[in-house]
Design a protein around this motif. Structure first.
Motif, PDB file in Angstrom:
ATOM      1  N   GLU A  91       0.819  -1.218   0.000  1.00  0.00           N
ATOM      2  CA  GLU A  91       0.000   0.000   0.000  1.00  0.00           C
ATOM      3  C   GLU A  91       0.852   1.267   0.000  1.00  0.00           C
ATOM      4  OE1 GLU A  91      -3.437   2.419   0.156  1.00  0.00           O
ATOM      5  OE2 GLU A  91      -3.304   0.274  -0.224  1.00  0.00           O
ATOM      6  N   PHE A 128      -3.914   0.006  -3.176  1.00  0.00           N
ATOM      7  CA  PHE A 128      -5.197  -0.651  -3.403  1.00  0.00           C
ATOM      8  C   PHE A 128      -6.235  -0.303  -2.338  1.00  0.00           C
ATOM      9  CE2 PHE A 128      -2.589  -3.419  -0.873  1.00  0.00           C
ATOM     10  CZ  PHE A 128      -3.454  -3.894   0.098  1.00  0.00           C
ATOM     11  N   ASN A 172      -7.328   3.266  -3.016  1.00  0.00           N
ATOM     12  CA  ASN A 172      -8.168   3.232  -4.211  1.00  0.00           C
ATOM     13  C   ASN A 172      -9.569   2.716  -3.886  1.00  0.00           C
ATOM     14  OD1 ASN A 172      -5.974   4.131  -5.661  1.00  0.00           O
ATOM     15  ND2 ASN A 172      -5.616   2.203  -6.729  1.00  0.00           N
ATOM     16  N   THR A 173      -9.642   1.720  -3.020  1.00  0.00           N
ATOM     17  CA  THR A 173     -10.948   1.190  -2.625  1.00  0.00           C
ATOM     18  C   THR A 173     -11.789   2.276  -1.980  1.00  0.00           C
ATOM     19  OG1 THR A 173     -10.035  -1.035  -2.282  1.00  0.00           O
ATOM     20  CG2 THR A 173     -12.142  -0.545  -1.217  1.00  0.00           C
ATOM     21  N   ASN A 194     -12.713   5.005  -4.649  1.00  0.00           N
ATOM     22  CA  ASN A 194     -13.627   4.554  -5.689  1.00  0.00           C
ATOM     23  C   ASN A 194     -14.976   4.057  -5.187  1.00  0.00           C
ATOM     24  OD1 ASN A 194     -11.617   5.092  -7.579  1.00  0.00           O
ATOM     25  ND2 ASN A 194     -10.844   3.002  -7.557  1.00  0.00           N
ATOM     26  N   ASN A 195     -15.076   3.725  -3.894  1.00  0.00           N
ATOM     27  CA  ASN A 195     -16.289   3.053  -3.431  1.00  0.00           C
ATOM     28  C   ASN A 195     -16.963   3.636  -2.196  1.00  0.00           C
ATOM     29  OD1 ASN A 195     -16.239   0.579  -5.274  1.00  0.00           O
ATOM     30  ND2 ASN A 195     -14.192   0.545  -4.391  1.00  0.00           N
ATOM     31  N   GLN A 233     -14.815  -5.363  -2.512  1.00  0.00           N
ATOM     32  CA  GLN A 233     -14.265  -4.226  -3.253  1.00  0.00           C
ATOM     33  C   GLN A 233     -12.754  -4.130  -3.077  1.00  0.00           C
ATOM     34  OE1 GLN A 233     -16.818  -1.204  -1.572  1.00  0.00           O
ATOM     35  NE2 GLN A 233     -18.330  -1.425  -3.219  1.00  0.00           N
ATOM     36  N   ASP A 276     -11.304  -6.751  -5.267  1.00  0.00           N
ATOM     37  CA  ASP A 276     -11.399  -6.308  -6.667  1.00  0.00           C
ATOM     38  C   ASP A 276     -10.299  -5.300  -7.011  1.00  0.00           C
ATOM     39  OD1 ASP A 276     -13.615  -7.936  -6.997  1.00  0.00           O
ATOM     40  OD2 ASP A 276     -15.065  -6.280  -6.911  1.00  0.00           O
ATOM     41  N   GLU A 277     -10.001  -4.385  -6.086  1.00  0.00           N
ATOM     42  CA  GLU A 277      -8.939  -3.400  -6.333  1.00  0.00           C
ATOM     43  C   GLU A 277      -7.570  -4.065  -6.413  1.00  0.00           C
ATOM     44  OE1 GLU A 277      -8.848  -0.206  -7.126  1.00  0.00           O
ATOM     45  OE2 GLU A 277     -11.010   0.103  -7.002  1.00  0.00           O
ATOM     46  N   LEU A 331      -5.488  -3.498  -9.932  1.00  0.00           N
ATOM     47  CA  LEU A 331      -4.322  -2.623  -9.971  1.00  0.00           C
ATOM     48  C   LEU A 331      -3.259  -3.156 -10.930  1.00  0.00           C
ATOM     49  CD1 LEU A 331      -3.025  -0.549  -7.191  1.00  0.00           C
ATOM     50  CD2 LEU A 331      -1.322  -1.906  -8.371  1.00  0.00           C
TER      51      LEU A 331
END
Length: 178
Positions: free
Chosen positions: A52, A63, A66-67, A70-71, A104, A107-108, A112
């Motif tokens: 990270e 990641f 980003n999670t 994005n979410n 999620q 998924d990230e 990536l």
């Protein structure tokens, strides 16, 4: 114009029932929980943190951030829907929301693709798809790399699957301890 309100006793009873369901409170934790390790004993949470935030020799691969970016805008909506679906059972609703968030994060990790792996990492991933290499294997890969051996580019963050598969969630009583 006068307004007549009736059913106050039923409303109070319904609100009291609802307040009892959420009285003690609870919270959900999502991520790399205590106790998950690689076969050599290295903490999965530690490896996740190295990925990270990066290290002296590896660029960050954010990641988790980003999670959130994005979410997170949909988490309140998901929790609200889960509360309605579970008749306002806070623990069940947090459990459902935690499952969504954990998915999620996984998924990230899978999505990536930058920054790319170092050539040595690609060589090790090619030779040891499950990540189980020895110090001797590592040193041989370093030697081979210096002598021009290469391997195809591999996906960042995805190797043995242990980190991705270690993303979990748990619901705990009371307020968040952090």
């Amino acid at each position: 114009m006068a307004v007549k309100i009736s059913g106050g006793d039923k409303m109070r009873a319904a609100l009291e029932k609802l307040s009892q369901k959420v009285k003690s409170g609870a919270h959900v934790r999502v991520g790399f929980l205590e106790g998950e390790t690689y076969p050599d004993g290295t903490s999965v949470a530690q490896v996740a943190a190295w990925n990270e935030f990066g290290t002296l020799t590896a660029d960050p691969r954010p990641f988790m951030r980003n999670t959130v970016t994005n979410n997170s805008g949909g988490w309140g909506i998901a929790l609200g829907a889960a509360l309605e679906e579970t008749d306002f059972d806070a623990k069940k609703a947090l459990n459902a929301t935690g499952m969504i968030i954990a998915g999620q994060v996984r998924d990230e990790i899978s999505a990536l693709d930058t920054p790319p792996n170092a050539p040595l990492t690609n060589l090790l991933k090619d030779r040891f798809p499950t990540g189980d290499y020895t110090t001797e294997d590592f040193l041989k890969a370093v030697h081979d790399l210096k002598n021009g051996v290469t391997a195809p580019a591999a996906k960042p963050l995805v190797w043995s699957g242990r980190m991705r598969n270690s993303v979990k969630h748990e619901v705990k009583d009371g307020a968040d301890e952090s």
